[in-house]
Design a protein around this motif. Structure first.
Motif, PDB file in Angstrom:
ATOM      1  N   GLY A  29      61.945  85.883 117.451  1.00 34.66           N
ATOM      2  CA  GLY A  29      61.126  84.905 118.143  1.00 34.66           C
ATOM      3  C   GLY A  29      59.720  84.772 117.604  1.00 34.66           C
ATOM      4  O   GLY A  29      58.906  84.039 118.180  1.00 34.66           O
ATOM      5  N   GLU A  30      59.426  85.416 116.493  1.00 34.03           N
ATOM      6  CA  GLU A  30      58.084  85.378 115.920  1.00 34.03           C
ATOM      7  C   GLU A  30      57.949  84.248 114.909  1.00 34.03           C
ATOM      8  O   GLU A  30      58.892  83.919 114.195  1.00 34.03           O
ATOM      9  CB  GLU A  30      57.775  86.714 115.245  1.00 34.03           C
ATOM     10  CG  GLU A  30      56.349  86.830 114.714  1.00 34.03           C
ATOM     11  CD  GLU A  30      56.019  88.223 114.198  1.00 34.03           C
ATOM     12  OE1 GLU A  30      54.817  88.534 114.111  1.00 34.03           O
ATOM     13  OE2 GLU A  30      56.945  88.994 113.884  1.00 34.03           O
ATOM     14  N   VAL A  31      56.757  83.655 114.866  1.00 31.49           N
ATOM     15  CA  VAL A  31      56.400  82.716 113.795  1.00 31.49           C
ATOM     16  C   VAL A  31      55.450  83.475 112.870  1.00 31.49           C
ATOM     17  O   VAL A  31      54.333  83.823 113.260  1.00 31.49           O
ATOM     18  CB  VAL A  31      55.721  81.452 114.343  1.00 31.49           C
ATOM     19  CG1 VAL A  31      55.392  80.499 113.191  1.00 31.49           C
ATOM     20  CG2 VAL A  31      56.615  80.757 115.367  1.00 31.49           C
ATOM     21  N   TYR A  32      55.903  83.763 111.673  1.00 30.07           N
ATOM     22  CA  TYR A  32      55.196  84.650 110.757  1.00 30.07           C
ATOM     23  C   TYR A  32      54.748  83.851 109.541  1.00 30.07           C
ATOM     24  O   TYR A  32      55.536  83.120 108.940  1.00 30.07           O
ATOM     25  CB  TYR A  32      56.140  85.774 110.336  1.00 30.07           C
ATOM     26  CG  TYR A  32      55.480  86.973 109.684  1.00 30.07           C
ATOM     27  CD1 TYR A  32      55.186  88.113 110.416  1.00 30.07           C
ATOM     28  CD2 TYR A  32      55.172  86.977 108.329  1.00 30.07           C
ATOM     29  CE1 TYR A  32      54.597  89.222 109.829  1.00 30.07           C
ATOM     30  CE2 TYR A  32      54.590  88.081 107.726  1.00 30.07           C
ATOM     31  CZ  TYR A  32      54.314  89.209 108.474  1.00 30.07           C
ATOM     32  OH  TYR A  32      53.726  90.301 107.883  1.00 30.07           O
ATOM     33  N   GLY A  33      53.491  83.991 109.167  1.00 30.72           N
ATOM     34  CA  GLY A  33      52.935  83.237 108.054  1.00 30.72           C
ATOM     35  C   GLY A  33      52.933  84.027 106.761  1.00 30.72           C
ATOM     36  O   GLY A  33      52.595  85.212 106.753  1.00 30.72           O
ATOM     37  N   GLU A 199      46.758  79.627 111.485  1.00 31.15           N
ATOM     38  CA  GLU A 199      46.072  80.233 112.619  1.00 31.15           C
ATOM     39  C   GLU A 199      46.604  79.703 113.948  1.00 31.15           C
ATOM     40  O   GLU A 199      46.693  80.443 114.931  1.00 31.15           O
ATOM     41  CB  GLU A 199      44.569  79.997 112.519  1.00 31.15           C
ATOM     42  CG  GLU A 199      43.761  80.771 113.527  1.00 31.15           C
ATOM     43  CD  GLU A 199      42.280  80.799 113.204  1.00 31.15           C
ATOM     44  OE1 GLU A 199      41.571  81.626 113.786  1.00 31.15           O
ATOM     45  OE2 GLU A 199      41.842  79.992 112.355  1.00 31.15           O
ATOM     46  N   ARG A 200      46.963  78.422 113.996  1.00 36.17           N
ATOM     47  CA  ARG A 200      47.480  77.842 115.236  1.00 36.17           C
ATOM     48  C   ARG A 200      48.872  78.364 115.575  1.00 36.17           C
ATOM     49  O   ARG A 200      49.217  78.492 116.747  1.00 36.17           O
ATOM     50  CB  ARG A 200      47.498  76.314 115.143  1.00 36.17           C
ATOM     51  CG  ARG A 200      46.159  75.657 115.405  1.00 36.17           C
ATOM     52  CD  ARG A 200      46.295  74.156 115.536  1.00 36.17           C
ATOM     53  NE  ARG A 200      46.588  73.522 114.265  1.00 36.17           N
ATOM     54  CZ  ARG A 200      45.659  73.050 113.432  1.00 36.17           C
ATOM     55  NH1 ARG A 200      44.372  73.155 113.746  1.00 36.17           N
ATOM     56  NH2 ARG A 200      46.000  72.478 112.299  1.00 36.17           N
ATOM     57  N   LEU A 201      49.673  78.644 114.560  1.00 37.16           N
ATOM     58  CA  LEU A 201      51.077  78.954 114.794  1.00 37.16           C
ATOM     59  C   LEU A 201      51.422  80.439 114.745  1.00 37.16           C
ATOM     60  O   LEU A 201      52.423  80.861 115.324  1.00 37.16           O
ATOM     61  CB  LEU A 201      51.952  78.218 113.767  1.00 37.16           C
ATOM     62  CG  LEU A 201      51.976  76.696 113.871  1.00 37.16           C
ATOM     63  CD1 LEU A 201      52.760  76.103 112.710  1.00 37.16           C
ATOM     64  CD2 LEU A 201      52.581  76.253 115.195  1.00 37.16           C
ATOM     65  N   CYS A 202      50.611  81.237 114.053  1.00 39.86           N
ATOM     66  CA  CYS A 202      50.987  82.617 113.778  1.00 39.86           C
ATOM     67  C   CYS A 202      50.024  83.608 114.410  1.00 39.86           C
ATOM     68  O   CYS A 202      48.818  83.355 114.488  1.00 39.86           O
ATOM     69  CB  CYS A 202      51.021  82.880 112.262  1.00 39.86           C
ATOM     70  SG  CYS A 202      52.092  81.769 111.343  1.00 39.86           S
ATOM     71  N   ASN A 203      50.588  84.748 114.786  1.00 35.94           N
ATOM     72  CA  ASN A 203      49.769  85.896 115.170  1.00 35.94           C
ATOM     73  C   ASN A 203      49.704  86.903 114.029  1.00 35.94           C
ATOM     74  O   ASN A 203      48.670  87.507 113.771  1.00 35.94           O
ATOM     75  CB  ASN A 203      50.342  86.564 116.424  1.00 35.94           C
ATOM     76  CG  ASN A 203      49.545  87.775 116.846  1.00 35.94           C
ATOM     77  OD1 ASN A 203      48.326  87.716 116.942  1.00 35.94           O
ATOM     78  ND2 ASN A 203      50.223  88.886 117.098  1.00 35.94           N
TER      79      ASN A 203
END
Length: 247
Positions: A29-33, A199-203
């Motif tokens: 479930g993570e969005v990873y950059g 920055e908007r999508l990832c932690n």
């Protein structure tokens, strides 16, 4: 257990070391950059994840499946979109392009129709679903390519520069789509040069430089590490050889 595990993976082409001893993981479930300048090795890393290239050493596991030993199982659970030429068939309509790839993944007619209806709505494609792709703008082609990537409802989505060619409105649509996919529990790894988008999508992020991992962790942790706040400034410091010499 992480959904994506990159375990000290390296890739050499003859004497060229494209990727060297890279390791990071992505949770469900993570969005990873994944960040890096051109030639940093991020696309090569994603191609190994997609089983297009085989690691020279190390391994990558997707949902527990090894890209070395179980490539077929890996391909079944991933969706892939690479930057550059999106590889659509220009004489086919958008609908026919998406349907072709849906059939390759074994979708029956009913499921395929449902998926295309959902994707055309999500990506605002209804006006051109039945037009031939040959006359499409770059942004329209990119939307079709994204729909093709998602047509089989994959658990893991690999996106290399996915907003290339999209205007501001379409890029905002993409961000909403990513948020929706995350709500559905999808695991997403995407590369981008757009620091605001990251920055908007990832932690959490990984930064590659000259084939090696320069950093893997949270964006906040990165800022604390280098004592800088602006991601563009941090990225330039990395490219110019300062501030990010080690993970």
């Amino acid at each position: 257990m992480p959904v994506i595990e990159v375990d000290r993976v390296s890739k050499r082409f003859g004497e060229l070391r494209a990727v060297e001893d890279v390791a990071f993981s992505v949770e469900k479930g993570e969005v990873y950059g994944l960040l890096g300048e051109n030639g940093a090795g991020k696309t090569t890393t994603m191609r190994m994840m997609a089983t297009i290239l085989q690691p020279t050493s190390g391994d990558i596991r997707i949902r527990g499946f090894s890209v070395r030993r179980e490539p077929v199982e890996v391909r079944r659970c991933i969706g892939i979109l690479f930057g550059g030429d999106v590889g659509l068939y220009s004489r086919l309509t958008a609908r026919e392009n998406i349907a072709y790839f849906g059939k390759l993944y074994g979708l029956d007619d009913r499921m395929l129709a449902q998926r295309m209806e959902s994707l055309s709505s999500m990506l605002d494609m209804k006006e051109f679903m039945d037009r031939r792709v040959g006359g499409f703008s770059r942004g329209m082609r990119q939307k079709v390519a994204i729909a093709r990537t998602l047509v089989h409802d994959p658990d893991v989505i690999l996106l290399d520069e996915p907003t290339t060619g999209l205007d501001v409105t379409a890029a905002n649509m993409f961000r909403r789509m990513v948020a929706r996919l995350q709500e559905e529990g999808k695991t997403i790894l995407f590369s981008s040069h757009n620091m605001g988008e990251i920055e908007r999508l990832c932690n959490r992020i990984a930064i590659m430089h000259k084939g090696r991992l320069a950093y893997a962790g949270t964006i906040e942790g990165l800022r604390n590490k280098v004592k800088m706040n602006d991601l563009d400034d941090i990225f330039m410091a990395m490219v110019e050889g300062g501030g990010l010499d080690e993970t």
